[in-house]
Design an enzyme around this catalytic site. Structure first.
Site, PDB file in Angstrom:
ATOM      1  N   GLY A 107       0.930  -0.973   0.344  1.00 18.16           N
ATOM      2  CA  GLY A 107       0.178  -0.059   0.053  1.00 18.16           C
ATOM      3  C   GLY A 107       0.689   1.207   0.253  1.00 18.16           C
ATOM      4  O   GLY A 107       2.316   1.787  -0.177  1.00 18.16           O
ATOM      5  N   LYS A 108       0.279   2.637   0.326  1.00 19.40           N
ATOM      6  CA  LYS A 108       0.691   3.731   0.311  1.00 19.40           C
ATOM      7  C   LYS A 108       1.970   3.395   1.317  1.00 19.40           C
ATOM      8  O   LYS A 108       2.977   4.392   1.539  1.00 19.40           O
ATOM      9  CB  LYS A 108      -0.430   4.922   0.391  1.00 19.40           C
ATOM     10  CG  LYS A 108       0.836   5.911  -0.629  1.00 19.40           C
ATOM     11  CD  LYS A 108      -0.469   7.110  -0.848  1.00 19.40           C
ATOM     12  CE  LYS A 108      -1.092   7.260   0.833  1.00 19.40           C
ATOM     13  NZ  LYS A 108      -2.243   8.942   1.451  1.00 19.40           N
ATOM     14  N   GLY A 196      -8.843 -13.764   4.082  1.00 12.80           N
ATOM     15  CA  GLY A 196     -10.363 -12.972   3.297  1.00 12.80           C
ATOM     16  C   GLY A 196      -9.516 -12.097   2.607  1.00 12.80           C
ATOM     17  O   GLY A 196      -8.649 -11.773   1.766  1.00 12.80           O
ATOM     18  N   ASP A 232      -9.058   5.254  11.326  1.00 11.43           N
ATOM     19  CA  ASP A 232      -9.251   5.067   9.932  1.00 11.43           C
ATOM     20  C   ASP A 232     -10.147   4.215   9.348  1.00 11.43           C
ATOM     21  O   ASP A 232      -9.902   3.204   8.315  1.00 11.43           O
ATOM     22  CB  ASP A 232      -7.784   4.998  10.031  1.00 11.43           C
ATOM     23  CG  ASP A 232      -7.534   5.437   7.892  1.00 11.43           C
ATOM     24  OD1 ASP A 232      -8.542   5.376   7.585  1.00 11.43           O
ATOM     25  OD2 ASP A 232      -6.726   4.589   7.739  1.00 11.43           O
ATOM     26  N   ASN A 237     -10.311  -0.933   5.484  1.00  8.78           N
ATOM     27  CA  ASN A 237      -9.794  -1.661   6.756  1.00  8.78           C
ATOM     28  C   ASN A 237      -9.597  -2.948   7.239  1.00  8.78           C
ATOM     29  O   ASN A 237     -10.115  -3.091   8.602  1.00  8.78           O
ATOM     30  CB  ASN A 237      -8.684  -0.808   7.249  1.00  8.78           C
ATOM     31  CG  ASN A 237      -7.410   0.081   6.646  1.00  8.78           C
ATOM     32  OD1 ASN A 237      -7.066  -0.497   6.432  1.00  8.78           O
ATOM     33  ND2 ASN A 237      -7.737   1.935   7.772  1.00  8.78           N
ATOM     34  N   ASP A 250      -4.848  -2.319  10.648  1.00  8.53           N
ATOM     35  CA  ASP A 250      -4.749  -1.116  10.576  1.00  8.53           C
ATOM     36  C   ASP A 250      -4.984   0.299  11.132  1.00  8.53           C
ATOM     37  O   ASP A 250      -5.433   1.042  11.289  1.00  8.53           O
ATOM     38  CB  ASP A 250      -5.030  -0.253   8.888  1.00  8.53           C
ATOM     39  CG  ASP A 250      -4.036  -0.014   7.919  1.00  8.53           C
ATOM     40  OD1 ASP A 250      -2.983   0.464   8.490  1.00  8.53           O
ATOM     41  OD2 ASP A 250      -4.273   1.286   6.737  1.00  8.53           O
TER      42      ASP A 250
HETATM   43  N1  LIG Z   1      -2.611 -10.131   9.585  1.00 11.98           N
HETATM   44  C1  LIG Z   1      -3.261  -9.542   8.444  1.00 11.98           C
HETATM   45  N2  LIG Z   1      -3.005 -10.852   7.591  1.00 11.98           N
HETATM   46  C2  LIG Z   1      -3.969 -10.607   6.101  1.00 11.98           C
HETATM   47  N3  LIG Z   1      -3.700  -9.731   5.136  1.00 11.98           N
HETATM   48  C3  LIG Z   1      -3.035  -8.377   5.827  1.00 11.98           C
HETATM   49  C4  LIG Z   1      -3.289  -8.684   6.933  1.00 11.98           C
HETATM   50  N4  LIG Z   1      -2.756  -7.257   7.511  1.00 11.98           N
HETATM   51  C5  LIG Z   1      -2.392  -6.100   6.191  1.00 11.98           C
HETATM   52  N5  LIG Z   1      -2.566  -7.693   4.779  1.00 11.98           N
HETATM   53  C6  LIG Z   1      -2.848  -7.349   4.140  1.00 11.98           C
HETATM   54  O1  LIG Z   1      -2.308  -6.179   3.724  1.00 11.98           O
HETATM   55  C7  LIG Z   1      -3.680  -4.803   3.207  1.00 11.98           C
HETATM   56  C8  LIG Z   1      -2.624  -3.194   3.675  1.00 11.98           C
HETATM   57  O2  LIG Z   1      -2.565  -3.183   5.296  1.00 11.98           O
HETATM   58  P1  LIG Z   1      -2.859  -1.922   5.730  1.00 11.98           P
HETATM   59  O3  LIG Z   1      -2.494  -2.946   7.502  1.00 11.98           O
HETATM   60  O4  LIG Z   1      -4.365  -2.560   5.890  1.00 11.98           O
HETATM   61  O5  LIG Z   1      -1.780  -1.255   5.693  1.00 11.98           O
HETATM   62  P2  LIG Z   1      -1.894   0.236   4.834  1.00 11.98           P
HETATM   63  O6  LIG Z   1      -3.340   0.686   4.689  1.00 11.98           O
HETATM   64  O7  LIG Z   1      -0.879   1.065   6.065  1.00 11.98           O
HETATM   65  O8  LIG Z   1      -1.303   0.107   3.475  1.00 11.98           O
HETATM   66  C9  LIG Z   1      -4.618  -5.633   3.508  1.00 11.98           C
HETATM   67  O9  LIG Z   1      -5.228  -3.946   2.831  1.00 11.98           O
HETATM   68  C10 LIG Z   1      -4.236  -6.500   3.255  1.00 11.98           C
HETATM   69  O10 LIG Z   1      -4.402  -6.828   2.311  1.00 11.98           O
HETATM   70 MG   LIG Z   2      -4.944   0.420   5.138  1.00 13.83          MG
END
Ligand SMILES: Nc1ncnc2c1ncn2[C@@H]1O[C@H](COP(=O)(O)OP(=O)(O)O)[C@@H](O)[C@H]1O
Ligand SMILES: [Mg+2]
Length: 298
Positions: A107-108, A196, A232, A237, A250
């Site tokens: 992601g960003k 998922g 957020d 998320n 997140d």
């Molecule tokens: N515990 C987890 N298990 C599986 N996939 C995850 C998990 N945490 C994050 N992800 C994957 O990584 C992506 C980005 O995670 P996130 O915590 O939303 O970080 P950000 O939005 O800051 O990049 C999520 O959309 C998901 O697809």
């Molecule tokens: Mg996120």
């Protein structure tokens, strides 16, 4: 072929010796005081001969873990991969992490990879990336500004990881549906892996009303029992599992329930979700009703 900083870090880690890590760590520490850590300071670090340190700097530079800068003096900074290396090395030493696999989400503000613990448990490994600046921006920012920003990507990314870990440790024991917190070092959080997909990716879901209820139940549980507000919350998320249950991910921007803007932040979180379910899944839920539910004692 494009290699992410994690790819570079994992590949380099296999070739690193304890002395290389020492030199990396020295640069990390001194980056809080210098835009570019002077070579002469590194050469004077205790425990290693100057000749050996020169050899280590050359090796680290070649592996892409540090950048060499030549200006009015010679200096070094950690690259993102160098910082990743320090965190991964520590997590392996702590017995938290055994290996790293494929990217799960880039992601960003974070890169998330799957991994395995020493006990064989599948985990998600989240590398926080804040204050990342593009090459174009780098050219625009000069002098002092670049100075501040330079140190701050290390600091901001570490802070985000610490905050996320803190949130998970607060809400997970209260039964809020989140990934299990497993370990943390620097800008990296290791947590339970979830099967998922993000909620926004589903065109249709089997029982949207029940899914919405489950989300609101968990927001309420976090608020009333852990006194934590996500901050957020959105369809980006929330992960929907194959068995149609949800997990909230997140958390670095969470606030406590006694935060001066807590009410507004909670309201915004709840509204984001209600709005999404109305627009995308045709479920109508009254905002005030949902907010009253948040406050009703457990
Ligand atoms: N515990 C987890 N298990 C599986 N996939 C995850 C998990 N945490 C994050 N992800 C994957 O990584 C992506 C980005 O995670 P996130 O915590 O939303 O970080 P950000 O939005 O800051 O990049 C999520 O959309 C998901 O697809
Ligand atoms: Mg996120």
């Amino acid at each position: 072929m494009f290699m992410s900083s994690v790819d570079i870090a994992v590949r380099a880690l296999r070739q690193l010796e304890a002395e290389d890590i020492k030199v990396l760590a020295k640069i990390e520490v001194d980056m809080s005081r210098h835009r570019y850590v002077p070579e002469r300071d590194i050469l004077m670090m205790s425990g290693l001969a100057e000749k050996e340190i020169r050899y280590r700097l050359e090796k680290l530079n070649g592996l892409g873990l540090i950048h060499r800068w030549v200006g009015s003096y010679i200096g070094y900074v950690l690259s993102t991969a160098g910082y990743d290396c320090l965190a991964l090395n520590a997590l392996v030493k702590m017995g938290v992490l055994e290996s790293l696999g494929k990217p799960l989400g880039v992601g960003k503000e974070a890169d998330v990879y799957d991994g395995l613990t020493a006990g064989g448990e599948r985990v998600a490994v989240k590398f926080h990336r804040l204050g990342r600046i593009s090459f174009r921006q780098t050219r625009r920012f000069r002098g002092y500004l670049l100075d501040r920003r330079h140190v701050s990507w290390l600091y901001q990314s570490r802070l985000a990881a610490e905050k996320e870990m803190e949130a998970l440790r607060l809400v997970h024991p209260c039964g809020v549906s989140v990934p299990k917190p497993i370990g943390h070092n620097r800008h990296v959080v290791v947590m339970g892996m979830i099967e998922g997909d993000c909620l926004f990716k589903f065109k249709e879901i089997p029982n949207p009303e029940a899914v919405l209820n489950e989300i609101l139940e968990n927001v309420r549980l976090a608020y009333l029992k852990s006194r934590v507000i996500h901050g957020d919350l959105s369809e980006f998320n929330i992960i929907l599992t194959p068995s149609n249950h949800i997990l909230i991910i997140d958390w670095p921007q969470f606030v406590r329930a006694d935060h001066p803007n807590a009410e507004d932040i909670l309201k915004r979180d709840v509204w984001n979700i209600i709005k999404f379910f109305r627009r995308k899944h045709g479920v109508i839920r009254d905002l005030q009703e949902a907010l009253d539910y948040m406050k009703r004692p457990l």
